[in-house]
Design a protein around this motif. Structure first.
Motif, PDB file in Angstrom:
ATOM      1  N   TYR A  75       0.998  -1.242   0.016  1.00  0.00           N
ATOM      2  CA  TYR A  75       0.035   0.033  -0.090  1.00  0.00           C
ATOM      3  C   TYR A  75       0.857   1.313   0.046  1.00  0.00           C
ATOM      4  CZ  TYR A  75      -2.652   3.809   1.773  1.00  0.00           C
ATOM      5  OH  TYR A  75      -3.192   5.186   1.809  1.00  0.00           O
ATOM      6  N   ILE A  76       0.746   2.071  -1.049  1.00  0.00           N
ATOM      7  CA  ILE A  76       1.636   3.329  -1.228  1.00  0.00           C
ATOM      8  C   ILE A  76       0.348   4.492  -0.799  1.00  0.00           C
ATOM      9  CG2 ILE A  76       3.026   4.873  -2.409  1.00  0.00           C
ATOM     10  CD1 ILE A  76       4.238   1.915  -1.882  1.00  0.00           C
ATOM     11  N   PRO A  77       0.685   5.199   0.137  1.00  0.00           N
ATOM     12  CA  PRO A  77      -0.276   6.343   0.509  1.00  0.00           C
ATOM     13  C   PRO A  77       0.019   7.563  -0.589  1.00  0.00           C
ATOM     14  CG  PRO A  77       1.837   6.484   2.048  1.00  0.00           C
ATOM     15  CD  PRO A  77       1.809   5.175   1.119  1.00  0.00           C
ATOM     16  N   PRO A  78      -1.111   8.525  -0.536  1.00  0.00           N
ATOM     17  CA  PRO A  78      -0.647   9.556  -1.397  1.00  0.00           C
ATOM     18  C   PRO A  78       0.486  10.427  -0.720  1.00  0.00           C
ATOM     19  CG  PRO A  78      -2.902   9.778   0.063  1.00  0.00           C
ATOM     20  CD  PRO A  78      -2.290   8.612   0.217  1.00  0.00           C
ATOM     21  N   VAL A  79       1.034  11.316  -1.561  1.00  0.00           N
ATOM     22  CA  VAL A  79       2.166  12.216  -1.163  1.00  0.00           C
ATOM     23  C   VAL A  79       1.484  13.284  -0.175  1.00  0.00           C
ATOM     24  CG1 VAL A  79       4.104  13.845  -1.815  1.00  0.00           C
ATOM     25  CG2 VAL A  79       3.338  11.755  -3.266  1.00  0.00           C
ATOM     26  N   CYS A  80       2.107  13.112   1.168  1.00  0.00           N
ATOM     27  CA  CYS A  80       1.381  14.038   2.096  1.00  0.00           C
ATOM     28  C   CYS A  80       2.624  14.982   2.675  1.00  0.00           C
ATOM     29  CB  CYS A  80       0.666  13.343   3.034  1.00  0.00           C
ATOM     30  SG  CYS A  80       1.717  12.140   3.888  1.00  0.00           S
ATOM     31  N   LYS A  81       3.974  14.822   2.205  1.00  0.00           N
ATOM     32  CA  LYS A  81       5.032  15.464   2.720  1.00  0.00           C
ATOM     33  C   LYS A  81       5.727  16.142   1.382  1.00  0.00           C
ATOM     34  CE  LYS A  81       5.783  13.482   7.196  1.00  0.00           C
ATOM     35  NZ  LYS A  81       6.649  13.458   8.330  1.00  0.00           N
ATOM     36  N   THR A  82       6.485  17.248   1.734  1.00  0.00           N
ATOM     37  CA  THR A  82       7.311  17.728   0.603  1.00  0.00           C
ATOM     38  C   THR A  82       8.894  17.515   0.771  1.00  0.00           C
ATOM     39  OG1 THR A  82       7.454  19.891   1.783  1.00  0.00           O
ATOM     40  CG2 THR A  82       5.604  19.602   0.633  1.00  0.00           C
ATOM     41  N   ARG A  83       9.606  17.842  -0.163  1.00  0.00           N
ATOM     42  CA  ARG A  83      10.962  17.747   0.120  1.00  0.00           C
ATOM     43  C   ARG A  83      11.545  18.501   1.246  1.00  0.00           C
ATOM     44  NH1 ARG A  83      14.171  17.130  -5.807  1.00  0.00           N
ATOM     45  NH2 ARG A  83      13.277  15.309  -6.432  1.00  0.00           N
TER      46      ARG A  83
END
Length: 542
Positions: A339-347
């Motif tokens: 399971y891969i969550p949606p991107v919720c953080k930034t670089r």
């Protein structure tokens, strides 16, 4: 800490106080104080095995190999009858090599040390048998196989030694076991035993074999010998007909396996856990197999088959195995799609810039051999915006500094060392990176499969042995082979092109995203596995 220090100052401390204080320093990452406290404890309590053992293991873990060996020598003098320290004295190899010459040196040292250990091992008295058993119950020779050489002869010698120690202690479990006659409509009983039937890289893939098992023909027994149950443990329980949780009790689990009268016993991995290694030298079922949870031959005469993959093995691969090699279809395992969550953080959350080209270097430090350090420097020389993201690589800093300096570069300008304690952050780093750089000679397994699930382009170069060909096989099964290099020079070219050409990077990523179903949850390999099981039963019955 203050209480422990006070007891020491008042000369009222025992070995336990020194050990507990050392652990406080370890938890605070105060390494010098940690080692110093253990050494002080040993000065006052030279026959305390736990202080010696902890010091030696952690010196090695921190790259201080010769110091670890010196302290193992000292422990042997203080505790001459403790077999644990004889093993550490003779068979310690580094977790990290500083240069190529060290690999040759320590391999020769291990080879000679193994001969000495074998010659000095006596099993004539009850005490000698029990001491040797205690020693092999604490250690494996796990790090030997990271030297990237054919280990079959050394594994056979070590395996024979462990077998002799186990046979001396458990003679009832080394005699041959006859194959139970399969009655009409009776199912074939398959057992899987591991210390790691929880969320662990060496066994996670096994859930697929169980999930897609043909229940009309097979009955599944699982034996969990560790004690860290979690959601993955629940999956193993759900997919088993019979599930036994017998932690840290070798005689009890051996008795249970024998009582269940299995047709075939499978160890998903052998070589990572001492109890599993010891058990595998016994004969608990008529047919015994291992698989590539630890992708190296066991060298054990008691393991009949090595369950591998047709896509991972080279033509001459049987030369690398003491077991009979079975090349199961595709990658040999049915790996559940992560399971891969949606991107919720930034670089920026990780202190990284949007202008950087992020190369993910996420393998354990012992997978990085010194002869390949210059490859990263070559990539950096040609991709000025390159940032190499190491998640466990602080021990590599001295080597990286040398490799980058050779090209007139400062390694700190390119190498970033992050600590990622949470799985969500680990997946975010995969999703935010541009390129995944696989290791040579021992490639990524779970890490590569998770990177594929994140559609992260992967640069890999298949090695001589199966352990260096995992990523190669995954990409071939996926059908995205553009980033598989034939040699080191092409590896650099592909990595540079991916770094400089965002369009090509995006195209590779998009193709990966469209083809996940080819790779994950593969049922074809399970059918191949079960055909092998049936064939073995039929051959023995005849």
């Amino acid at each position: 800490m203050a209480s422990y220090q006070n007891l020491i100052e008042l000369h009222q401390a025992n070995a336990e106080v020194y050990y507990n204080l050392s652990q406080c320093y370890r938890n605070l990452n105060l390494q010098n104080e940690y080692f110093q406290t253990l050494k002080q404890g040993i000065q006052h309590y030279p026959t305390d095995g736990r202080l010696h053992f902890t010091l030696i293991i952690d010196l090695r873990r921190n790259g201080r190999t010769q110091e670890a060996i010196d302290h193992a020598d000292k422990a042997c003098e203080c505790l001459p009858h403790d077999y644990t320290f004889q093993i550490l004295k003779y068979l310690t190899v580094p977790t990290i090599y500083h240069n190529l010459e060290e690999i040759t040196f320590y391999r020769q040292r291990y080879t000679q040390g193994l001969q000495s250990l074998i010659a000095e091992t006596s099993l004539n008295t009850t005490e000698e048998k029990q001491n040797a058993l205690a020693g092999i119950s604490r250690l494996t020779n796990f790090y030997l196989s990271y030297q990237a050489q054919n280990d079959i002869d050394l594994q056979r010698q070590y395996g024979k030694l462990v077998h002799e120690i186990m046979a001396a202690n458990f003679p009832q479990w080394v005699v041959p076991v006859s194959m139970p006659k399969l009655q009409p409509h009776e199912k074939i009983r398959i057992g899987y035993v591991s210390h790691y039937l929880h969320s662990y890289s060496g066994t996670l893939w096994l859930t697929g074999w169980l999930k897609y098992c043909n229940r009309q023909n097979f009955e599944i027994y699982c034996y969990y010998t560790g004690n860290e149950p979690d959601a993955v443990t629940e999956k193993f329980q759900e997919y088993s007909d019979i599930f036994h949780h017998i932690p840290y009790n070798l005689p009890a689990v051996c008795e249970q396996i024998r009582a269940d009268n299995l047709h075939i016993l499978v160890y998903p991995e052998i070589g990572m856990n001492p109890q599993t290694m010891s058990m595998a030298t016994l004969r608990l079922a008529p047919v015994q197999c291992t698989a590539w949870g630890h992708p190296v031959t066991t060298g054990l005469s008691t393991i009949d088959y090595f369950l591998s993959s047709e896509l991972m093995e080279a033509e001459n691969a049987q030369e690398h195995y003491s077991e009979k090699l079975i090349r199961l279809p595709n990658i040999g395992v049915s790996y559940p799609k992560p399971y891969i969550p949606p991107v919720c953080k930034t670089r920026a959350d990780f202190g990284l810039s949007d202008d950087d080209v992020l190369y993910l270097c996420c393998q354990a430090p012992f997978k990085y051999l010194p002869q390949y350090d210059s490859i990263l420097a070559e990539i950096a020389y040609r991709v000025p915006q390159a940032k190499f993201i190491f998640l466990r690589g602080t021990l590599l800093q001295e080597r990286l500094q040398r490799a980058f300096a050779a090209l007139g570069l400062e390694y700190r300008d390119y190498c970033v060392f992050l600590s990622i304690p949470e799985r969500l952050d680990y997946l975010m780093i995969n999703l935010l990176s541009d390129v995944y750089l696989d290791t040579f000679t021992w490639s990524g397994g779970n890490t590569t499969l998770e990177a594929i699930a994140c559609n992260l382009p992967i640069v890999t170069c298949p090695g001589e042995f199966m352990r260096g060909r995992h990523s190669d096989s995954f990409l071939k099964m996926l059908g995205v082979t553009d980033t598989i290099a034939k040699d080191e020079a092409e590896y650099i070219e592909i990595a540079v092109k991916l770094g400089l050409d965002a369009n090509w990077r995006g195209e590779i990523s998009e193709r990966m995203s469209q083809l996940h179903d080819r790779l994950f949850d593969d049922k074809f390999c399970v059918a191949g596995l079960e055909a092998f099981y049936k064939q073995v039963i039929e051959n023995i019955s005849i």
